[in-house]
Design an enzyme around this catalytic site. Sequence first.
Site, PDB file in Angstrom:
ATOM      1  N   GLY A 110      33.104  40.131  40.181  1.00  0.00           N
ATOM      2  CA  GLY A 110      33.429  39.201  41.263  1.00  0.00           C
ATOM      3  C   GLY A 110      32.374  39.267  42.363  1.00  0.00           C
ATOM      4  N   SER A 111      31.937  40.478  42.671  1.00  0.00           N
ATOM      5  CA  SER A 111      30.891  40.648  43.694  1.00  0.00           C
ATOM      6  C   SER A 111      29.583  40.008  43.233  1.00  0.00           C
ATOM      7  CB  SER A 111      30.653  42.139  43.969  1.00  0.00           C
ATOM      8  OG  SER A 111      31.844  42.743  44.403  1.00  0.00           O
TER       9      SER A 111
ATOM     10  N   ASP B 238      30.800  45.673  47.647  1.00  0.00           N
ATOM     11  CA  ASP B 238      29.809  45.688  46.564  1.00  0.00           C
ATOM     12  C   ASP B 238      28.875  44.475  46.607  1.00  0.00           C
ATOM     13  OD1 ASP B 238      30.852  48.018  45.538  1.00  0.00           O
ATOM     14  OD2 ASP B 238      32.024  47.045  43.970  1.00  0.00           O
TER      15      ASP B 238
ATOM     16  N   VAL C  53      36.245  41.427  33.701  1.00  0.00           N
ATOM     17  CA  VAL C  53      36.922  41.294  35.002  1.00  0.00           C
ATOM     18  C   VAL C  53      37.755  42.538  35.323  1.00  0.00           C
ATOM     19  CG1 VAL C  53      38.604  39.897  36.272  1.00  0.00           C
ATOM     20  CG2 VAL C  53      36.987  38.800  34.715  1.00  0.00           C
ATOM     21  N   ALA C  54      37.753  42.924  36.610  1.00  0.00           N
ATOM     22  CA  ALA C  54      38.502  44.106  37.068  1.00  0.00           C
ATOM     23  C   ALA C  54      38.218  45.296  36.159  1.00  0.00           C
ATOM     24  CB  ALA C  54      40.006  43.813  37.168  1.00  0.00           C
TER      25      ALA C  54
ATOM     26  N   LYS D  30      27.048  45.993  37.848  1.00  0.00           N
ATOM     27  CA  LYS D  30      26.573  47.306  38.322  1.00  0.00           C
ATOM     28  C   LYS D  30      27.427  48.410  37.747  1.00  0.00           C
ATOM     29  CE  LYS D  30      30.162  48.418  41.048  1.00  0.00           C
ATOM     30  NZ  LYS D  30      31.102  49.425  40.646  1.00  0.00           N
TER      31      LYS D  30
HETATM   32  P1  ATP Z   1      34.838  46.289  41.868  1.00  0.00           P
HETATM   33  O1  ATP Z   1      34.189  47.340  41.043  1.00  0.00           O
HETATM   34  O2  ATP Z   1      33.952  45.612  42.887  1.00  0.00           O
HETATM   35  O3  ATP Z   1      36.194  46.633  42.412  1.00  0.00           O
HETATM   36  P2  ATP Z   1      35.760  45.020  39.512  1.00  0.00           P
HETATM   37  O4  ATP Z   1      34.641  44.833  38.540  1.00  0.00           O
HETATM   38  O5  ATP Z   1      36.687  46.162  39.237  1.00  0.00           O
HETATM   39  O6  ATP Z   1      35.106  45.074  40.925  1.00  0.00           O
HETATM   40  P3  ATP Z   1      36.177  42.189  39.593  1.00  0.00           P
HETATM   41  O7  ATP Z   1      35.741  41.779  38.227  1.00  0.00           O
HETATM   42  O8  ATP Z   1      35.251  41.915  40.702  1.00  0.00           O
HETATM   43  O9  ATP Z   1      36.605  43.723  39.601  1.00  0.00           O
HETATM   44  O10 ATP Z   1      37.603  41.487  39.827  1.00  0.00           O
HETATM   45  C1  ATP Z   1      38.583  42.008  40.708  1.00  0.00           C
HETATM   46  C2  ATP Z   1      39.646  40.933  40.972  1.00  0.00           C
HETATM   47  O11 ATP Z   1      39.055  39.874  41.731  1.00  0.00           O
HETATM   48  C3  ATP Z   1      40.217  40.308  39.725  1.00  0.00           C
HETATM   49  O12 ATP Z   1      41.558  40.680  39.615  1.00  0.00           O
HETATM   50  C4  ATP Z   1      40.055  38.804  39.881  1.00  0.00           C
HETATM   51  O13 ATP Z   1      41.248  38.096  39.682  1.00  0.00           O
HETATM   52  C5  ATP Z   1      39.547  38.602  41.307  1.00  0.00           C
HETATM   53  N1  ATP Z   1      38.395  37.659  41.352  1.00  0.00           N
HETATM   54  C6  ATP Z   1      38.146  36.762  42.301  1.00  0.00           C
HETATM   55  N2  ATP Z   1      37.021  36.085  42.052  1.00  0.00           N
HETATM   56  C7  ATP Z   1      36.505  36.573  40.918  1.00  0.00           C
HETATM   57  C8  ATP Z   1      35.353  36.275  40.147  1.00  0.00           C
HETATM   58  N3  ATP Z   1      34.474  35.328  40.493  1.00  0.00           N
HETATM   59  N4  ATP Z   1      35.143  36.994  39.034  1.00  0.00           N
HETATM   60  C9  ATP Z   1      36.023  37.973  38.684  1.00  0.00           C
HETATM   61  N5  ATP Z   1      37.120  38.270  39.350  1.00  0.00           N
HETATM   62  C10 ATP Z   1      37.389  37.584  40.471  1.00  0.00           C
END
Ligand code: ATP
Length: 293
Positions: free
Chosen positions: A104-105, A138, A97-98, A11
């Site tokens: 993750g959501s 999320d 990631v992050a 998203k």
């Molecule tokens: P948001 O915008 O919801 O904050 P994001 O996209 O910035 O999310 P994610 O990719 O969801 O961040 O990851 C955030 C943290 O969650 C990472 O540091 C990771 O180690 C942890 N995590 C736990 N499970 C997962 C997963 N299935 N995929 C990615 N990260 C994960």
Amino acid sequence: MLQVIARVPAKINPVLSVGPKRPDGFHDLATVFHAVSLYDEVRAAPGDGVSLTLSGPYAVGVPADDSNLAVRAAHALAAHADVPTQVTLSVHKEIPVAAGLAGGSADAAGTLRACARLWQLELSDAELAAVAASLGSDVPFALMAGTAEGTGRGERLRAIPVGARLHWVLAVADGELSTPAVYARLDELRQDRCVASPSVGDDMPAALAAGDPQAVGRALRNDLQEAAVSLRPALADTLRTGADLGALGGIVSGSGPTCVFLARDGAHAADLATGMAASGTCAEALVVHGPAA
Ligand code: ATP
């Protein structure tokens, strides 16, 4: 062997309005969530207890233990339905990631869907959404996809109509930004300034309903952007480059560090992505469209 597959989109937030910090430390939000065509894939098969394997370009460094949101989602659903958590999960990660793209959501939502089918649970959408909300703000939108206005911590959702497919470029940065760190920086930047209640406003929903990319580009807004850029000053160059290359608008996605740019159409998005990648101001430039299902 029986296997259930759920594909879940990333998203972006074309509008992210952040209210004052609440006594519980969270912030009330008013946001527009928009699912885009970049997907993680969750596979669920029968298992003895829970196991998780990760694959794909963004699997490196993601924990495959009980802290993984997919594993937490499987346990939460099993507890809700009062069944044992018995599943072999594999998650293919195409979502950085992050990165502010809620990967993750997405994995949590995909796991809820896949396990509900694997375990043959007769759950209503509302029940599944309640389990989703217990996992993160999320996650309910990741279950729903499309485009929606989110309020509260982002978990109260109302679908928003979108009149035309929109074409975006995701400028993915090297490295991660921690969402809590970005909110903490926002609080520092705001100091004791009085902050209004969050609001999506009228301009973005109207622009989306009209399917008018120029108006959507003008209405892009993210209250976390200043905080994300102050933690990662190089993002200012990324945003400037997108504007110089003719994007209709550009913002940091969620808490960053991905920046997202709106293009006029698919061909313009491809040109923009080529220019962004050549500029060296991002690690990777991906062409996507939304709303994705
Ligand atoms: P948001 O915008 O919801 O904050 P994001 O996209 O910035 O999310 P994610 O990719 O969801 O961040 O990851 C955030 C943290 O969650 C990472 O540091 C990771 O180690 C942890 N995590 C736990 N499970 C997962 C997963 N299935 N995929 C990615 N990260 C994960």
